[in-house]
Every structure is written in structure tokens, then in C-alpha cells.
Design an enzyme around this catalytic site. Structure first.
Site, PDB file in Angstrom:
ATOM      1  N   VAL A  82     -76.579 -21.453  84.747  1.00  0.00           N
ATOM      2  CA  VAL A  82     -75.701 -20.405  84.646  1.00  0.00           C
ATOM      3  C   VAL A  82     -74.937 -20.428  83.232  1.00  0.00           C
ATOM      4  CG1 VAL A  82     -73.570 -19.480  85.706  1.00  0.00           C
ATOM      5  CG2 VAL A  82     -75.314 -20.124  87.141  1.00  0.00           C
ATOM      6  N   LYS A  83     -74.678 -19.264  82.579  1.00  0.00           N
ATOM      7  CA  LYS A  83     -74.064 -19.470  81.294  1.00  0.00           C
ATOM      8  C   LYS A  83     -72.621 -18.857  81.226  1.00  0.00           C
ATOM      9  CE  LYS A  83     -75.834 -18.171  76.529  1.00  0.00           C
ATOM     10  NZ  LYS A  83     -76.669 -17.642  75.834  1.00  0.00           N
TER      11      LYS A  83
END
EC number: 2.2.1.2
Length: 222
Positions: A82-83
């Protein structure tokens, strides 16, 4: 050094993955917007093609929104990272998600201080944007060296340096010399890395010489 491709284009991903060059993928909302079709379908397909880490970015900007969105993105595959942006809420989300075993890539990093804080919050990757620093007259590679030096002092920090905003092949060479863990490249930069004029000339000469051999020995087979 691991090589990630910075794109959501399935054709490019398949092309370079078939060469055995890709260790992962990074995407962002801007890259997703350039591709036709449903982004959800693209994200699902990318996580199937690539066995390594695939960074999918949240679009929420508040803590609870980023956490909820991050958990949904993680459902696309166990290789999803997850960015989140380098903001106070982004770091809070990083801590929350990483504590639940969801790996996080903290993006839009432009200083050693930001990189250190991202690592402290539990980020698996920190993404310094070197090209954008070059654009404003700073040396982006100095940032990579500074982060590398800081992380070296604290072995308990397991955060990997993911060099982003790469503009040309020399950025890749410089990142590798410094010892960055990962570099993420636009397809155009990776294409340039494959090419050299002397390689083309050499191959053409080899083939010309072989045609002469075949002309003198018509029955020859290899």
C-alpha cells in the site's frame, strides 16, 4: 538492486516481465489515469502477472480513509504494497497498516528527515523522488546517499530505499553505485538501458560476416 517498473500499462509490464527483468511494479493515480478501462481490472491483472511487490496507491488523504482504502487494495493480492503519501496522516496510516502485517511504501519523499520518519513509522519502502529534485536545481542522488548513510547507522531499520522519479539511465547507474535497494523506472528508461549503438553495429557486422560464410558453404547448418 531490484528493478521495478513504474507503470500501469499491461503491455509494457508483460514485455519486460517476459525478459525476466522485473522484481515488482509501482503505480500511482496519475499512471492509472493514462490507461483505458477499469483501474480495478488493471490492478487485479498486474498482481497476477507480477510475483514481486506491486505498489498500489491510496487516493484518500485522511488517516481513516487511507487505512480503509489500504485494506481494500491489499485484497487484490498478497503481493500488494500500500502506497501512502509522506504526510502526518500518511505516517499514521503506515504505522496502523504495517502493524497489521500490510506492507507500506511511503511516497513523495524529498528529504532525509522524511525518509527517517517513514522508516520509524514502519514503512517497507521509502520512495525518494530524485528527478523532481533535479528539476528545481538540487541533486537528487545526494538525497539517496544521505538516506543510505543514515539507514546504515541503524541496522534495526529494515526499510528499503526505492529510488523514484527516474528520468534517464544514468540515474539507475548512480543509484546502483550508491547501493539503493530498488529503482523504479518508466518503460522508456528501461528501453534505453537495453540499447547501445555499438551493440547494434556489432550484431550487424556479425550477421554480415555470417552471410559470407553461408555463401561459401551453402550446406552449412547450425
Amino acid at each position: 538492486m531490484k528493478i521495478f517498473l513504474d507503470t500501469a500499462n499491461l503491455e509494457s509490464i508483460k514485455k519486460f516481465n517476459d525478459m525476466g527483468l522485473l522484481d515488482g511494479i509501482t503505480t500511482n493515480p496519475s499512471l492509472m489515469s493514462k490507461e483505458k478501462g477499469n483501474p480495478k481490472d488493471a490492478m487485479e491483472e498486474i498482481t497476477k502477472i507480477i510475483k514481486g511487490d506491486v505498489s498500489l496507491e491510496v487516493v484518500s488523504t485522511d488517516f481513516s480513509g487511507m487505512v480503509d482504502e489500504g485494506k481494500r487494495l491489499r485484497q487484490y493480492g498478497d503481493n500488494v504494497v500500500v502506497k501512502v503519501p509522506m504526510t502526518p496522516d500518511g505516517l499514521k496510516a503506515c504505522k496502523s497498516l504495517s502493524s497489521e502485517g500490510i506492507p507500506v511504501n511511503v511516497t513523495l519523499v524529498f528529504s532525509p528527515n522524511q525518509a527517517l520518519l517513514a522508516a520509524k513509522s514502519g514503512a517497507k519502502y521509502v520512495s525518494p523522488f530524485i528527478g523532481r529534485l533535479d528539476d528545481i536545481g538540487q541533486d537528487g542522488m545526494n538525497l539517496i546517499q544521505d538516506i543510505k548513510d543514515i539507514f546504515k547507522n541503524y541496522p534495526h531499520l529494515k526499510t528499503e530505499i526505492l529510488v523514484a522519479s527516474v528520468r534517464h539511465p544514468m540515474h539507475v547507474v548512480e543509484a546502483a553505485k550508491i547501493g539503493a535497494d530498488v529503482v523504479t523506472l518508466p518503460p522508456g528508461v528501461l528501453d534505453k538501458m537495453l540499447q547501445h549503438p555499438l551493440t547494434k553495429i556489432g550484431l550487424e557486422n556479425f550477421l554480415k560476416d555470417w552471410e559470407k560464410v553461408k555463401a561459401e558453404n551453402p550446406d552449412i547448418k547450425i
